[in-house]
Structure formats: structure tokens, C-alpha cells
Design a protein around this motif. Structure first.
Motif: not given
Length: 382
Positions: A268, A258, A242, A222, A239
Motif C-alpha cells: 500500500l 497499490m 484495503l 499488506f 486485503v
């Protein structure tokens, strides 16, 4: 006295390439897909992008009047790359000097064709022309930089009666040479133009560049993703965004999930969406941990998203299964651990109490074991 000959302008030295008709596969330059070259927000950005990784360095600068070119503005470069590749494959001569109508460009990149859309197109061309890039990518001498703008210049064309008759633009040599090199261009899914979020668009291009058709997909830390995005968002906000993308699953042709390593490092992961992904995946450690959206590939392909047979990825515009997203799975695991711990604690307490009563009975012979409330010793057989 000899007359002076004015040197030809760049426009005068280039042959004119007129846009080809037709709805063919969109192509993107891999360098633009792998590195942070554009603003991911539609808001006015003047803060530069500075990116350094190994021998690659990139600096993108904007002027206050127009702001930095955005990832939506880059659609014009995708149109240009698609035109050049299509013409080259057809055996036609290409050029950095290109002419087209706004209608042709807007239709190709999935925009409307109203006056407002035309004005937005001109604003995008202004940002592309005023944004400057300095990079070491594809430079023969180590440490040397190539500086350019995404469009060297552009102008509006008019007919004899003064009515709008299209636009002309000159592409930079750095971009043009990358497009002519077949190894540096990838076909993208036309559904890309339907992605509305800047981070969604950036992530699709990154995934398409690195993931390709690898069966095992790819993984990114990340923090590394945050650096590669060039985003101005703080890491925690990045984050959060995402995770929201992982929940929504908007990327055509790919499944996102994840992974969390034992030390807490977040990754990811993504893979081509061809078949269901296992709910438990390896996170780079010997332990198996929950992944984000394990069954989001089971749905049938939605018709109409991919309108071009040359597109290499199926246009699966997926949404995540809310029952299997990472956060809910993590909460389930935590709940299971908590309930197990409470059960073990209760068992240990019971064992300790019984042991204490046995010791008490040994030390004090007169002591009697207390009767439990549910014991019925008033009657019945003994």
C-alpha cells in the motif's frame, strides 16, 4: 490520640483544568496513531490486542461489561490532546483533571448533541476507563511496561439543583506526558471526524503519522499493515477492505494506490495529495507496474471540509477514478498479454503449415499445392 489524616485522592492532588472555548485545530498523539490501541469495529470486542515489533510490545485488554475502547471512542482523547496543546501554547496551566460539558466535547468531534449522543458519550467514557493497556513504549528501562487505562476515572457533575452540569475526567500520566511533548503530537484534518469506517480512520492516522508531507510518500506491506491494525478480520478480508479503500479514496489530504512486486507481494503506497500521481510507479523492483488510482488528485479542493486554518492537511475527500483503479488496469494488462500470446500462436501455426507443405512437395513431386477457396483461377489474366 492523634487523628489520622486520610491521604488525598488523585483528584485532590490535581488542579482542575476547564475546557477552553473555541473551534481550534484537532491534535492527535503520534503513539496512538502508529500502533494498535483500539478496536476498529463498533461491535462488542473482548478479545485482547497483542502486538510485538522489535522492542515495542502492546497488550490491550477489555472487560466483558463494556468491551474494548473503539477508534471512535479515541475521539475524546483527541479532544483532550487538542485542549491541552491549545492551553499550553497560550501560556495557560494544564492538568490531567479536565472538566467540560458534553456539548463542548460532542461539537468538537463532529457528533450530534441529542440525548442519545450524550448517552453514547457516557458509554465511550466507560469503555475508555475500563480498557487497560500495558506497553513498553517510552519506558526508560528496556522490557519494562507501563500499565494504565485511557481514563483513570470520570464522573458526572450536577449543579445545586441536581441538574447535569458537565463531566470531569482524569487522564493517565502516560498519555498526558506524550501530549505535552510537542514532538509527539500532530495536527490532523478536521475531516477525519467525518470518516465513518473504523479501518478508514485507522489508516488515516497511520498515513498521517508516517506520510507527513514527504513528496515520495510511504509504502507498507499488506501483511505488516494487518499486524499493525490489530484487526480480528482474516488477512484475505483485510486485503479486500484495503482495496475498497483504495477504490474510494476517502482519506483527506492523501492519495492511496497499490503496488505489486514481481514476486506477488502487495504494497500500500500513499502520498500527500498535492498534484496528480503518475499512473505507473516503481514497486521496489526494476519493473514498472500499474498503480491503483493515478489521477484522483486532479479535483479541486472541496470547500467546507477544512474549517480550521491551523490544519496542516488540505481536506480533500477524494473518490477514485473507476477507469483507473488497479483491478481494471490489471485486467487490461492480462487481456493484452492473452491477445498477444494468441497472435503469436496463430503466426507460429501458419509458419509451421507452410513449412510442412514445402516438405511434402519436395518428397512427392506429383503432389499439387491445394487451391485455397478464395483463389479464382477460372478466369482473368495470369
Amino acid at each position: 490520640m492523634a487523628a489520622r489524616h486520610r491521604p488525598l485522592s488523585e483528584r485532590g492532588q490535581l488542579d482542575l483544568f476547564r475546557a477552553l472555548p473555541g473551534d481550534f485545530a484537532p491534535r492527535d498523539a503520534q503513539d496512538l496513531m502508529a500502533y494498535p490501541f483500539f478496536s476498529l469495529s463498533k461491535s462488542h470486542r473482548v478479545a485482547p490486542i497483542d502486538f510485538v515489533a522489535g522492542n515495542v510490545s502492546i497488550r490491550v485488554e477489555a472487560v466483558p461489561d463494556h468491551g474494548m475502547a473503539t477508534i471512535w471512542d479515541a475521539d475524546i482523547l483527541i479532544w483532550a490532546a487538542s485542549q491541552i496543546v491549545e492551553a499550553r501554547d497560550a501560556g495557560l496551566r494544564t492538568s490531567r483533571l479536565m472538566a467540560a460539558t458534553p456539548y463542548e466535547i460532542l461539537k468538537f468531534i463532529g457528533r450530534g448533541t441529542s440525548l442519545r449522543d450524550y448517552q453514547r458519550l457516557k458509554a465511550a467514557l466507560d469503555r475508555l476507563q475500563s480498557t487497560t493497556v500495558a506497553t513498553t513504549i517510552r519506558q526508560p528501562a528496556e522490557g519494562r511496561r507501563h500499565r494504565f487505562s485511557w481514563i483513570n476515572e470520570w464522573k458526572e457533575l450536577t449543579d445545586r439543583d441536581g441538574r447535569p452540569d458537565g463531566i470531569e475526567m482524569i487522564l493517565p500520566d502516560w498519555f498526558y506526558q506524550a501530549v505535552l511533548d510537542d514532538a509527539l503530537v500532530l495536527t490532523i484534518d478536521r475531516a477525519y471526524f467525518e470518516l465513518t469506517g473504523g479501518l478508514d480512520r485507522w489508516l488515516y492516522r497511520l498515513v498521517r503519522k508516517h506520510g507527513g508531507r514527504q513528496r515520495d510518500g510511504w509504502r507498507f506491506d499488506f501483511h505488516h499493515l494487518h499486524q499493525k491494525s490489530g484487526s480480528l478480520s482474516p488477512f484475505r478480508r483485510f486485503v479486500f477492505e484495503l482495496r475498497n479503500i483504495i477504490r474510494r479514496q476517502p482519506l483527506p489530504g492523501y492519495t492511496l494506490f497499490m503496488e505489486v512486486e514481481i514476486g506477488g507481494r502487495m504494497l500500500l503506497a500513499f502520498a500527500p495529495c498535492r498534484k496528480p500521481v503518475d499512473g505507473l510507479v516503481l514497486s521496489g523492483t526494476p519493473n514498472i507496474v500499474p498503480s491503483g488510482t493515478p489521477v484522483s488528485c486532479y479535483r479541486e479542493q472541496k470547500p467546507g471540509l477544512t474549517r480550521d486554518n491551523k490544519s496542516e492537511n488540505p481536506a480533500l475527500n477524494l473518490e477514485s477514478n473507476k477507469d483507473s483503479n488497479f483491478e481494471e488496469r490489471a485486467r487490461d494488462v492480462q487481456k493484452l498479454i492473452r491477445e498477444t500470446a494468441e497472435g503469436l500462436s496463430a503466426t507460429a501455426n501458419k509458419t509451421a503449415n507452410r513449412s510442412a507443405w514445402r516438405k511434402l512437395g519436395t518428397t512427392h513431386e506429383a503432389a499439387q499445392e491445394p487451391e485455397l477457396p478464395l483463389d479464382d483461377r477460372s478466369g482473368g489474366s495470369r
